[in-house]
Motif scaffolding. Structure first.
Motif, PDB file in Angstrom:
ATOM      1  N   ALA A 188       0.555  -0.894   1.168  1.00  0.00           N
ATOM      2  CA  ALA A 188      -0.061  -1.349   2.369  1.00  0.00           C
ATOM      3  C   ALA A 188      -1.377  -1.801   2.162  1.00  0.00           C
ATOM      4  O   ALA A 188      -1.767  -3.025   3.006  1.00  0.00           O
ATOM      5  CB  ALA A 188      -0.250  -0.381   3.495  1.00  0.00           C
ATOM      6  N   LYS A 189      -2.335  -1.219   1.542  1.00  0.00           N
ATOM      7  CA  LYS A 189      -3.539  -1.696   1.226  1.00  0.00           C
ATOM      8  C   LYS A 189      -3.719  -3.187   0.576  1.00  0.00           C
ATOM      9  O   LYS A 189      -4.178  -4.036   0.832  1.00  0.00           O
ATOM     10  CB  LYS A 189      -4.272  -0.909   0.221  1.00  0.00           C
ATOM     11  CG  LYS A 189      -5.717  -1.331  -0.191  1.00  0.00           C
ATOM     12  CD  LYS A 189      -6.335   0.120  -0.962  1.00  0.00           C
ATOM     13  CE  LYS A 189      -5.712  -0.036  -2.335  1.00  0.00           C
ATOM     14  NZ  LYS A 189      -6.781   0.869  -3.242  1.00  0.00           N
ATOM     15  N   PHE A 190      -2.734  -3.381  -0.506  1.00  0.00           N
ATOM     16  CA  PHE A 190      -2.705  -4.537  -1.254  1.00  0.00           C
ATOM     17  C   PHE A 190      -2.115  -5.896  -0.391  1.00  0.00           C
ATOM     18  O   PHE A 190      -2.569  -6.852  -0.467  1.00  0.00           O
ATOM     19  CB  PHE A 190      -1.797  -4.504  -2.580  1.00  0.00           C
ATOM     20  CG  PHE A 190      -2.611  -3.744  -3.680  1.00  0.00           C
ATOM     21  CD1 PHE A 190      -3.881  -4.218  -4.265  1.00  0.00           C
ATOM     22  CD2 PHE A 190      -2.293  -2.597  -4.122  1.00  0.00           C
ATOM     23  CE1 PHE A 190      -4.642  -3.803  -5.147  1.00  0.00           C
ATOM     24  CE2 PHE A 190      -3.088  -1.833  -5.251  1.00  0.00           C
ATOM     25  CZ  PHE A 190      -4.077  -2.325  -5.548  1.00  0.00           C
ATOM     26  N   THR A 191      -0.954  -5.355   0.633  1.00  0.00           N
ATOM     27  CA  THR A 191      -0.500  -6.529   1.341  1.00  0.00           C
ATOM     28  C   THR A 191      -1.535  -6.729   2.474  1.00  0.00           C
ATOM     29  O   THR A 191      -1.760  -8.114   2.730  1.00  0.00           O
ATOM     30  CB  THR A 191       0.662  -5.866   2.003  1.00  0.00           C
ATOM     31  OG1 THR A 191       1.717  -5.207   1.488  1.00  0.00           O
ATOM     32  CG2 THR A 191       1.360  -6.782   2.954  1.00  0.00           C
ATOM     33  N   GLU A 192      -2.428  -5.845   2.813  1.00  0.00           N
ATOM     34  CA  GLU A 192      -3.433  -6.162   3.761  1.00  0.00           C
ATOM     35  C   GLU A 192      -4.260  -7.043   3.226  1.00  0.00           C
ATOM     36  O   GLU A 192      -5.031  -8.204   3.707  1.00  0.00           O
ATOM     37  CB  GLU A 192      -3.977  -5.247   4.576  1.00  0.00           C
ATOM     38  CG  GLU A 192      -5.122  -5.435   5.486  1.00  0.00           C
ATOM     39  CD  GLU A 192      -5.791  -3.993   5.825  1.00  0.00           C
ATOM     40  OE1 GLU A 192      -6.872  -4.380   6.478  1.00  0.00           O
ATOM     41  OE2 GLU A 192      -5.349  -2.795   5.624  1.00  0.00           O
ATOM     42  N   LEU A 193      -4.774  -6.812   1.853  1.00  0.00           N
ATOM     43  CA  LEU A 193      -5.808  -7.728   1.257  1.00  0.00           C
ATOM     44  C   LEU A 193      -5.053  -8.852   0.857  1.00  0.00           C
ATOM     45  O   LEU A 193      -5.806 -10.106   0.800  1.00  0.00           O
ATOM     46  CB  LEU A 193      -6.258  -7.007   0.126  1.00  0.00           C
ATOM     47  CG  LEU A 193      -7.187  -5.720   0.001  1.00  0.00           C
ATOM     48  CD1 LEU A 193      -7.195  -5.132  -1.310  1.00  0.00           C
ATOM     49  CD2 LEU A 193      -8.423  -6.168   0.642  1.00  0.00           C
ATOM     50  N   LEU A 194      -3.795  -9.056   0.563  1.00  0.00           N
ATOM     51  CA  LEU A 194      -3.389 -10.496   0.393  1.00  0.00           C
ATOM     52  C   LEU A 194      -3.293 -11.166   1.401  1.00  0.00           C
ATOM     53  O   LEU A 194      -3.188 -12.470   1.383  1.00  0.00           O
ATOM     54  CB  LEU A 194      -1.891 -10.216  -0.323  1.00  0.00           C
ATOM     55  CG  LEU A 194      -1.899  -9.627  -2.037  1.00  0.00           C
ATOM     56  CD1 LEU A 194      -0.427  -9.218  -2.373  1.00  0.00           C
ATOM     57  CD2 LEU A 194      -2.197 -10.914  -2.639  1.00  0.00           C
TER      58      LEU A 194
END
Length: 196
Positions: A188-194
């Motif tokens: 979720a964190k990486f998806t949000e950052l992407l």
């Protein structure tokens, strides 16, 4: 035959004196005599003829006085002094302009040296960037060759910025497989950052 008349030939012709002879006899000789007599009289009376001549010519209207002749000389002297002052001023201006020119020349040389240094630095940085891009491309291709199960823990362990950079460079199907192998919080964190 006729005999020549000897009496006629023996008589010398009497020539009349020429014009120059008349002038010499009637004008120059008496004039020189008068001048000689006057010089003798002047010597006897102790009179200086040259001083008397100066006194007489000083009073004549057509002979300029010493004051009148000294006035133009003073004007010329003043003009010369003025021109010399102008020359000195122009020489000072030239010297000042030359020093400014030399200063600007040294500044230009310094700027050229600085420009060369900056161009060298830019070339070095571009080479480093090219090397870094090549290395990054190799890293991305290595991650694409890995299985999603092996790549996910490595990306989580990396710095957030590097991990996002690698993830954004992966192909979409590889990216989805890697995110599916992460725990839900990290995914979720990486998806949000992407998405940013």
């Amino acid at each position: 035959m006729t005999r020549p008349n000897y009496q006629e030939n023996n008589i010398e012709e009497v020539k009349s004196p020429g014009v120059f002879q008349k002038i010499f006899f009637w004008f120059l000789i008496p004039l020189m005599f008068v001048i000689a007599v006057l010089l003798v009289i002047a010597t006897i009376t102790n009179t200086n003829i040259f001083e008397k001549t100066k006194e007489l010519t000083g009073n004549l209207p057509f002979v300029p006085s010493q004051q009148e002749t000294s006035k133009p000389i003073q004007e010329f002297d003043e003009k010369i002094v003025e021109l010399q002052a102008q020359i000195e001023q122009k020489e000072a201006e030239i010297a000042q302009l030359q020093s400014q020119l030399e200063s600007e020349k040294s500044k230009t040389e310094e700027a050229a040296i600085l420009q060369e240094e900056l161009e060298y630095e830019i070339d070095r940085i571009q080479r480093e960037q090219d090397t870094a891009k090549k290395e990054f491309t190799e890293i991305v291709s290595a991650f694409e060759k890995m299985s999603a199960k092996e790549a996910a823990p490595i990306l989580v362990a990396m710095s957030q910025d590097e991990a996002v950079r690698i993830l954004s460079s992966l192909k979409s199907d590889t990216l989805s497989e890697v995110l599916s192998k992460m725990n839900p919080t990290d995914a979720a964190k990486f998806t949000e950052l992407l998405s940013r």
